[in-house]
Design a protein around this motif. Structure first.
Motif, mmCIF file in Angstrom:
data_model
loop_
_atom_site.group_PDB
_atom_site.id
_atom_site.type_symbol
_atom_site.label_atom_id
_atom_site.label_comp_id
_atom_site.label_asym_id
_atom_site.label_seq_id
_atom_site.Cartn_x
_atom_site.Cartn_y
_atom_site.Cartn_z
ATOM 1 N N LYS A 154 -77.516 22.463 -0.947
ATOM 2 C CA LYS A 154 -77.045 23.528 -2.154
ATOM 3 C C LYS A 154 -75.605 22.103 -2.197
ATOM 4 O O LYS A 154 -75.526 22.081 -3.052
ATOM 5 C CB LYS A 154 -76.682 24.196 -2.189
ATOM 6 C CG LYS A 154 -76.248 25.002 -1.168
ATOM 7 C CD LYS A 154 -77.454 24.771 0.691
ATOM 8 C CE LYS A 154 -76.353 25.536 2.156
ATOM 9 N NZ LYS A 154 -77.621 26.688 2.447
ATOM 10 N N GLY A 208 -76.513 34.263 4.438
ATOM 11 C CA GLY A 208 -76.836 35.250 4.799
ATOM 12 C C GLY A 208 -75.808 35.102 6.376
ATOM 13 O O GLY A 208 -75.439 36.443 6.981
ATOM 14 N N THR A 209 -75.207 33.957 7.233
ATOM 15 C CA THR A 209 -74.496 34.210 8.284
ATOM 16 C C THR A 209 -73.293 35.737 8.192
ATOM 17 O O THR A 209 -73.466 35.558 9.181
ATOM 18 C CB THR A 209 -73.684 32.944 8.771
ATOM 19 O OG1 THR A 209 -75.185 32.055 8.776
ATOM 20 C CG2 THR A 209 -74.071 32.881 9.792
ATOM 21 N N TYR A 230 -79.209 30.745 10.842
ATOM 22 C CA TYR A 230 -79.206 31.165 8.833
ATOM 23 C C TYR A 230 -78.239 30.064 9.211
ATOM 24 O O TYR A 230 -77.962 30.404 8.171
ATOM 25 C CB TYR A 230 -78.621 32.505 9.764
ATOM 26 C CG TYR A 230 -79.277 34.223 10.015
ATOM 27 C CD1 TYR A 230 -80.689 33.968 9.962
ATOM 28 C CD2 TYR A 230 -79.116 34.581 10.816
ATOM 29 C CE1 TYR A 230 -81.964 34.680 10.081
ATOM 30 C CE2 TYR A 230 -79.954 35.691 11.063
ATOM 31 C CZ TYR A 230 -80.883 36.213 10.535
ATOM 32 O OH TYR A 230 -82.335 36.970 10.999
ATOM 33 N N GLU A 279 -75.372 26.952 8.640
ATOM 34 C CA GLU A 279 -75.725 25.314 8.926
ATOM 35 C C GLU A 279 -75.047 24.500 10.203
ATOM 36 O O GLU A 279 -74.748 25.780 10.505
ATOM 37 C CB GLU A 279 -74.677 24.992 8.011
ATOM 38 C CG GLU A 279 -74.512 25.721 6.215
ATOM 39 C CD GLU A 279 -75.497 24.914 5.896
ATOM 40 O OE1 GLU A 279 -76.367 23.954 5.559
ATOM 41 O OE2 GLU A 279 -76.576 26.136 4.870
ATOM 42 N N ASP A 295 -70.499 27.852 6.497
ATOM 43 C CA ASP A 295 -70.721 29.912 6.293
ATOM 44 C C ASP A 295 -69.803 29.945 6.352
ATOM 45 O O ASP A 295 -69.325 31.573 5.616
ATOM 46 C CB ASP A 295 -71.094 29.693 7.829
ATOM 47 C CG ASP A 295 -73.303 29.111 7.382
ATOM 48 O OD1 ASP A 295 -74.005 29.267 6.429
ATOM 49 O OD2 ASP A 295 -72.943 28.390 8.467
HETATM 50 N N1 HSE Z 1 -76.657 29.017 5.997
HETATM 51 C C1 HSE Z 1 -77.142 29.334 5.032
HETATM 52 C C2 HSE Z 1 -76.946 30.648 5.055
HETATM 53 C C3 HSE Z 1 -78.308 29.109 4.638
HETATM 54 O O1 HSE Z 1 -76.496 31.141 5.730
HETATM 55 O O2 HSE Z 1 -76.871 31.784 4.017
HETATM 56 C C4 HSE Z 1 -79.344 29.797 3.542
HETATM 57 O O3 HSE Z 1 -78.420 28.739 2.128
#
Ligand code: HSE
Ligand code: NAP
Length: 438
Positions: free
Chosen positions: A105, A160-161, A188, A190, A196
């Motif tokens: 993204k 998500g993180t 989860y 980056e 994040d």
């Molecule tokens: N690092 C991102 C998150 C992964 O935690 O949402 C999903 O795009």
């Protein structure tokens, strides 16, 4: 049909999940793709790293050129993170005639315009379901299933993180650093988790959803982006006491022909669906003029949820659906931009936390500054502290947390308040400001 030959560019958390799914579920996936899918190359930087997946000899390579030069490879699955290398690789793959599937993204947010333009010029496709909300099929939903609607608003938990950290801190009282490390170990976060926790990752996803929903490109600098990295457990506990959960909310709303956009830790009423999303789950509330409000939820990060979206895109490319839908997407095209409401005019209710010296008149100074700038107070919370003569030591320097809930006010007024508060010597530590969702 002959097999579809693909290359995986990147075999990290997501790439190795994609490889395992393609290998372990090959019968099911071949049936749905109408042909078998053969991993012809998997490009990495380090050949010696353990991958958790067995690939046939000769597939793993560090040589991206072997993909570019192989005319039998139809699809490149671009799963390296970051922007600069990923951009160069993506251009080279498009120029070599490959259709692309990606989860990146950051790359689409920053260079989507040029990459989508190039793909259209070359008659190639870019599929990116995994780039927003991991395993939740929100790209498909907004671009196809809700195509009859004018989207009116999107309110979402997209990182998500951050959601995992907020949940673990509140429910297990675990320290921020410990939970962040756990989110990294679980795959989860980056490669650079700063993206994040400072709100950038959620903002990049919001930019992509805004492109899809409103056909307009909003740069990251045009709206406020704040992460969870300045919050403390005391903020989560105070919000809880007031009947709210703190969520990193990404919001875009169409109001009188303007877009209101922001990514901020936000107080969400504890009985709202968004407040009940825990762990690495994401939720996206999409409101359309015909459909009303719809809710999409599921795992927003992690190996197999993300691989699920990537493999679905590979199947779409294999059966030719991507070739039909990609040229029609209202995404990263030249079109009239909708104006974005200037940051200082955004109007919300706010939670403000100050750490102040525990002595007379300190709060009066803060209240005076808020009042003179037209910010009206809805409630004030300060927990009782011990009497000075009962306190353990150094009473003169003791500090206390004061939380103020405001009535609706603008960010412009709060920025003016901030400038004045900077001059107070009785305030200590970070000041926390979070809007309240309504
Ligand atoms: N690092 C991102 C998150 C992964 O935690 O949402 C999903 O795009
Ligand atoms: P990762 O675990 O860091 O894996 C990245 C992979 O890319 C590694 O295999 C790495 O090789 C390889 N790589 C990096 N730079 C390269 C280069 N220049 N040339 C060749 N290979 C290179 O990352 P990830 O978590 O899988 O994420 C991949 C992408 O998916 C990112 O854009 C991320 O934002 C996105 N995404 C991730 C998730 C998630 O839950 N993790 C969810 C949705 C989207 P080495 O292994 O040899 O170092």
């Amino acid at each position: 049909m002959p097999p579809l030959k693909i290359a995986l560019i990147g075999l990290g958390t997501v790439g190795s999940g994609v490889a395992r799914l393609l290998i372990e579920q090959s019968e099911r996936i071949s049936r749905r793709a109408g042909r078998s899918i053969e991993i012809r190359r998997a490009v990495v930087r380090d050949l010696d790293k353990p991958r958790g997946v067995e690939l046939p000899a000769g597939v793993l390579t560090t040589d991206i050129q072997s993909v570019i030069d192989d005319p039998e490879i139809d699809v490149a699955v671009q799963l390296i993170g970051g922007v600069d290398d990923a951009r160069t690789v993506m251009h080279a793959l498009l120029d070599a005639g490959k259709d692309i599937v990606t989860a990146n993204k950051a790359l689409l947010c920053e260079h989507g315009f040029e990459l989508f333009g190039r793909a259209r010029e070359l008659g190639r496709t870019i599929s990116f379901e995994a780039a927003v909300a991991g395993g939740v099929p929100i790209i498909n939903a907004v671009s196809q299933s809700l195509a009859a609607n004018q989207i009116l608003s999107i309110e979402a938990i997209l990182n998500g993180t951050s959601n995992f950290i907020l949940t673990e801190m509140l429910t297990k009282r675990t320290a921020y650093d410990v939970v962040l490390r756990e989110a990294q170990e679980l795959g989860y976060a980056e490669a650079d988790p700063a993206m994040d926790v400072d709100g950038t990752d959620a903002a990049q996803k919001l930019v992509i959803l805004t492109e899809l929903a409103f056909g307009t490109n909003v740069p990251l600098t045009a709206f406020p982006v704040q992460g969870i990295d300045t919050l403390d457990l005391v903020d989560l506990l105070t919000a809880d006491e007031l009947g709210y959960r703190v969520k990193l909310l990404a919001v875009v709303k169409l109001l009188d022909g303007q877009l209101e956009m922001h990514v901020q830790p936000t107080l969400v009423r504890a009985d709202w669906p968004l407040a009940k999303v825990d762990g690495a789950f994401n939720m996206i509330a999409v409101e359309g003029d015909a459909v009303g409000r719809t809710w999409f939820s599921g795992a927003g990060a992690g190996q197999f949820p993300t691989a699920s979206a990537v493999v679905a895109d590979i199947i779409d490319t294999a059966v030719g659906r991507a070739a039909l839908t990609f040229p029609q997407l209202d995404l990263f095209r030249e079109q009239a931009a909708l104006p974005v409401l200037p940051t200082e005019k955004i109007s919300r209710r706010y939670y403000l936390r100050f750490t102040v010296e525990d002595r007379p008149h300190v709060f009066a100074e803060i209240a005076d500054i808020l009042g003179r700038n037209g910010v009206s107070l809805a409630s004030i919370i300060q927990h009782e502290t011990p009497e000075p003569d009962e306190a353990p030591a150094a009473t003169d320097e003791a500090t206390v947390s004061v939380v103020v809930m405001t009535h609706r006010t603008t960010l412009g007024k709060l920025q003016a308040v901030d400038a004045e508060l900077d001059r107070l010597t009785t305030l200590h530590g970070p000041r926390v400001r979070m809007p309240v969702a309504d």
